[in-house]
Design a protein around this motif. Structure first.
Motif, mmCIF file in Angstrom:
data_model
loop_
_atom_site.group_PDB
_atom_site.id
_atom_site.type_symbol
_atom_site.label_atom_id
_atom_site.label_comp_id
_atom_site.label_asym_id
_atom_site.label_seq_id
_atom_site.Cartn_x
_atom_site.Cartn_y
_atom_site.Cartn_z
ATOM 1 N N ILE A 187 0.853 -1.188 0.000
ATOM 2 C CA ILE A 187 0.000 0.000 0.000
ATOM 3 C C ILE A 187 0.893 1.243 0.000
ATOM 4 C CG2 ILE A 187 -1.698 1.341 1.325
ATOM 5 C CD1 ILE A 187 -2.842 -1.313 2.327
ATOM 6 N N GLN A 188 0.529 2.212 -0.825
ATOM 7 C CA GLN A 188 1.250 3.487 -0.889
ATOM 8 C C GLN A 188 0.324 4.621 -0.446
ATOM 9 O OE1 GLN A 188 2.918 4.247 -4.772
ATOM 10 N NE2 GLN A 188 3.701 2.159 -5.009
ATOM 11 N N VAL A 189 0.845 5.504 0.389
ATOM 12 C CA VAL A 189 0.122 6.705 0.809
ATOM 13 C C VAL A 189 0.972 7.911 0.436
ATOM 14 C CG1 VAL A 189 -0.943 7.959 2.704
ATOM 15 C CG2 VAL A 189 -0.910 5.451 2.737
ATOM 16 N N THR A 199 3.149 -7.301 4.588
ATOM 17 C CA THR A 199 2.690 -6.305 3.617
ATOM 18 C C THR A 199 3.293 -4.954 3.956
ATOM 19 O OG1 THR A 199 0.584 -7.428 3.207
ATOM 20 C CG2 THR A 199 0.692 -5.090 2.662
ATOM 21 N N PRO A 200 4.165 -4.407 3.121
ATOM 22 C CA PRO A 200 4.764 -3.100 3.437
ATOM 23 C C PRO A 200 3.822 -1.951 3.122
ATOM 24 C CG PRO A 200 5.668 -3.953 1.386
ATOM 25 C CD PRO A 200 4.748 -5.007 1.909
ATOM 26 N N PHE A 201 3.957 -0.899 3.917
ATOM 27 C CA PHE A 201 3.245 0.361 3.695
ATOM 28 C C PHE A 201 4.296 1.416 3.380
ATOM 29 C CE2 PHE A 201 0.323 -2.166 6.025
ATOM 30 C CZ PHE A 201 -0.950 -1.700 5.760
ATOM 31 N N TYR A 202 4.175 2.046 2.219
ATOM 32 C CA TYR A 202 5.105 3.093 1.803
ATOM 33 C C TYR A 202 4.416 4.446 1.976
ATOM 34 C CZ TYR A 202 7.572 -0.793 -0.447
ATOM 35 O OH TYR A 202 8.222 -1.983 -0.693
ATOM 36 N N LEU A 203 5.008 5.307 2.781
ATOM 37 C CA LEU A 203 4.449 6.625 3.047
ATOM 38 C C LEU A 203 5.396 7.696 2.505
ATOM 39 C CD1 LEU A 203 3.538 6.144 6.844
ATOM 40 C CD2 LEU A 203 2.235 5.388 4.850
ATOM 41 N N ARG A 204 4.836 8.723 1.916
ATOM 42 C CA ARG A 204 5.686 9.848 1.474
ATOM 43 C C ARG A 204 4.880 11.142 1.501
ATOM 44 N NH1 ARG A 204 6.243 9.723 -5.203
ATOM 45 N NH2 ARG A 204 4.094 9.049 -5.587
ATOM 46 N N THR A 205 5.581 12.201 1.808
ATOM 47 C CA THR A 205 4.984 13.531 1.795
ATOM 48 C C THR A 205 6.084 14.541 1.522
ATOM 49 O OG1 THR A 205 3.674 15.144 3.051
ATOM 50 C CG2 THR A 205 5.269 13.853 4.294
ATOM 51 N N GLY A 206 5.745 15.625 0.868
ATOM 52 C CA GLY A 206 6.759 16.622 0.564
ATOM 53 C C GLY A 206 6.162 17.924 0.074
ATOM 54 N N LYS A 207 6.971 18.961 0.133
ATOM 55 C CA LYS A 207 6.586 20.283 -0.348
ATOM 56 C C LYS A 207 7.325 20.605 -1.645
ATOM 57 C CE LYS A 207 5.181 22.345 4.023
ATOM 58 N NZ LYS A 207 3.787 22.504 3.572
ATOM 59 N N VAL A 228 -3.314 10.741 -2.159
ATOM 60 C CA VAL A 228 -3.858 9.534 -2.776
ATOM 61 C C VAL A 228 -3.377 8.303 -2.028
ATOM 62 C CG1 VAL A 228 -1.960 9.370 -4.448
ATOM 63 C CG2 VAL A 228 -4.160 8.321 -4.978
ATOM 64 N N ILE A 229 -4.229 7.302 -1.964
ATOM 65 C CA ILE A 229 -3.905 5.997 -1.383
ATOM 66 C C ILE A 229 -4.022 4.960 -2.490
ATOM 67 C CG2 ILE A 229 -4.607 4.245 0.293
ATOM 68 C CD1 ILE A 229 -5.854 6.653 1.882
ATOM 69 N N ASN A 230 -2.974 4.202 -2.692
ATOM 70 C CA ASN A 230 -2.973 3.141 -3.695
ATOM 71 C C ASN A 230 -2.839 1.791 -3.000
ATOM 72 O OD1 ASN A 230 -3.108 4.396 -6.369
ATOM 73 N ND2 ASN A 230 -1.190 5.375 -5.799
ATOM 74 N N TRP A 245 6.739 4.163 -7.359
ATOM 75 C CA TRP A 245 5.742 5.069 -6.783
ATOM 76 C C TRP A 245 4.661 5.372 -7.813
ATOM 77 C CZ3 TRP A 245 5.575 5.898 -1.797
ATOM 78 C CH2 TRP A 245 6.741 5.959 -1.035
ATOM 79 N N GLN A 246 3.443 5.558 -7.327
ATOM 80 C CA GLN A 246 2.368 6.102 -8.134
ATOM 81 C C GLN A 246 1.618 7.114 -7.271
ATOM 82 O OE1 GLN A 246 -0.171 3.603 -10.459
ATOM 83 N NE2 GLN A 246 1.357 1.978 -10.649
ATOM 84 N N GLY A 247 1.042 8.120 -7.914
ATOM 85 C CA GLY A 247 0.188 9.019 -7.138
ATOM 86 C C GLY A 247 0.463 10.492 -7.255
#
Length: 495
Positions: free
Chosen positions: A215-217, A334-342, A350-352, A490-492
């Motif tokens: 899952i990607q956030v 199950t890995p969870f990939y989180l990312r945020t940036g300016k 988006v959540i994939n 990555w997607q999103g």
């Protein structure tokens, strides 16, 4: 389909920091929209409180200007008189949280607490004033069991400060009276996460490590830190976004079904997710800091992060990407990939949810690999897309392609989604109703800091420096490597 507006009960709302940016841009416009919707009773009163010496008329003029500046009143005053009738609710008192002046006048204005009237104190001020405000409220006998306080983030700077803040608030108010507001939880599509998961038999049986690959956030912003430079350079993306906003999204995605849709039942399950998070390995984290855009990259070339904050050696991150694991039966492996940036290429939340490949393909190697993907768009263009595999039209054998089943909320719901309350409207009315479902509990805040603190401490002890990335890009290249090591991408973030 028109949603019915249910009026809230009579209330008094005191906004400490009533002349501040948050009150003018978010809180007062939200109350105005609820006023126009007919949700505020005629007897509801709103009192702005701040240190500035203003008359009631001066403050009402300030509020009017704020509504006009945000273009809030333009479409809402067509029937005439809405702004004037809203301003008639508003009073103002000059109060200093650390001094005695003004508090007796506030007590006289409010009168004694009564069982048929909710009293809300909104702390739209810096955290340093939370304790003095709480003490003054109790010293002047302004609170009873019906009283609620609203506390804006940051809820501490680390675990120690969060615990100290919780102790201070708990010494004057019961946990059921404390509303720690995170506007992200008030967004319509964030709440829809629970509806999608627990209201559709299609998804819930597959919502586990047996069927979900990863899952990607993603929460991406195009803006920099302008206007918040002083605060942000002491916090960074990890404290400002991951510890609260992304953590809350992760909890809603990963939590077990609560026994009922009840505030404590929901928050109990969210807390279990946070406590099940494994420590993050250093090679599973990427920090970044935006630089000037390369020529022709399409980004804002005015200032880099360091130029904006005025520190040429700042090591504060404006970008974080990490790989997290939840150690429980549902999500083990199950890995969870989180990312945020300016200053990224596009604004996107988006959540994939990537489902696993079919265990065996009957179509042969030439058909390629195909897996279902559920995309939940939180902003902009809120909606849901489910990618499914079908046969490509035409002769020539069984050739497979992936196509989206796309639902845009705006298209599906029409005017209803446009008229839906925004985050602050919903959250403020929830406070008045006494519904804490969308607010963080004290132990939840502390658990989030207990997971976040070691990550930040690791950066400090190792002397890590954020990787530079171009403004207007998708972030530092090391974030792509983080995914490619796992044969993923990555997607999103779509320009």
């Amino acid at each position: 389909m028109v949603s019915r507006v249910i009026p809230v009960q009579a209330f008094d709302l005191v906004i400490f920091g009533g002349t501040g940016d948050l009150a003018q841009r978010k809180i007062l416009p939200a109350l105005y929209r609820r006023h126009c919707a007919g949700q505020l009773p005629d007897t509801a009163r709103i009192i702005g409180a701040a240190r500035a010496e203003l008359s009631r008329r001066d403050y009402q003029s300030l509020v009017r200007a704020a509504l006009q500046a945000g273009d809030i009143s333009a479409g809402k005053d067509a029937a005439g008189g809405q702004v004037d009738s809203f301003l008639a609710r508003i009073n103002y008192l000059a109060i200093d949280a650390t001094e005695a002046e003004g508090w007796q006048t506030l007590a006289q204005t409010l009168g004694r607490p009564t069982a048929d009237r909710v009293r809300v104190f909104y702390f739209s001020v810096g955290p340093a004033l939370f304790a003095p405000l709480a003490e003054q409220i109790w010293a002047h006998d302004l609170a009873d069991d019906q009283t609620r306080i609203v506390v804006e983030k940051p809820f501490g700077h680390d675990l120690a400060s969060a615990k100290a803040l919780n102790r201070t608030l708990a010494s004057h108010f019961d946990e059921s009276q404390i509303y720690r507001i995170d506007h992200y939880l008030g967004k319509e599509t964030v709440q829809n996460l629970m509806a999608i998961r627990f209201g559709n038999m299609l998804f819930e049986p597959l919502w586990n490590s047996q069927y979900v690959d990863h899952i990607q956030v993603t929460v991406a912003e195009t803006v920099g830190v302008e206007g918040r430079a002083s605060y942000y350079d002491k916090s960074g993306a990890m404290r400002d976004m991951v510890q609260n906003h992304l953590m809350q999204l992760l909890c809603l995605i990963a939590m077990e079904p609560p026994a009922k849709f009840d505030p404590d039942a929901v928050r109990d399950e969210k807390l279990k997710v946070i406590r099940a998070l494994e420590p993050v390995e250093p090679h599973h984290i990427v920090r970044g800091q935006y630089a000037l855009a390369q020529e022709g990259a399409g980004g804002d070339e005015d200032q880099s992060y360091r130029e904006t904050v005025g520190d040429p050696r700042s090591s504060t991150e404006s970008y974080v990407a990490l790989k997290a694991h939840i150690s429980n039966w549902r999500w083990a492996g199950t890995p969870f990939y989180l990312r945020t940036g300016k200053r990224l290429v596009a604004r996107s939340s988006v959540i994939n949810v990537f489902f696993k490949d079919a265990p065996h393909s009957i179509f042969g190697a030439d058909a390629g690999r195909h897996a279902n993907l559920l995309t939940i768009r939180l902003q902009p263009d809120e909606g849901i897309t489910l990618k499914v595999t079908i046969k490509e039209p035409g002769p020539g054998g069984m050739r497979l392609i992936d196509v989206p089943l796309d639902m845009s909320f705006a298209q599906a719901l029409g005017a209803d989604i446009d008229d839906a309350p925004d985050a602050y409207e919903r959250l403020i009315t929830d406070v008045i109703r006494g519904n804490q479902t969308l607010f963080m509990r004290g132990d939840e805040v502390e658990a989030a800091w207990a997971w976040t603190d070691p990550i930040i401490a690791g950066w400090t002890s190792r002397g890590d420096v954020p990787k530079p990335y171009d403004s207007g890009s998708t972030g530092p290249g090391d974030a792509d490597l983080l995914m490619r090591r796992d044969q993923r991408d990555w997607q999103g973030i779509n320009p």
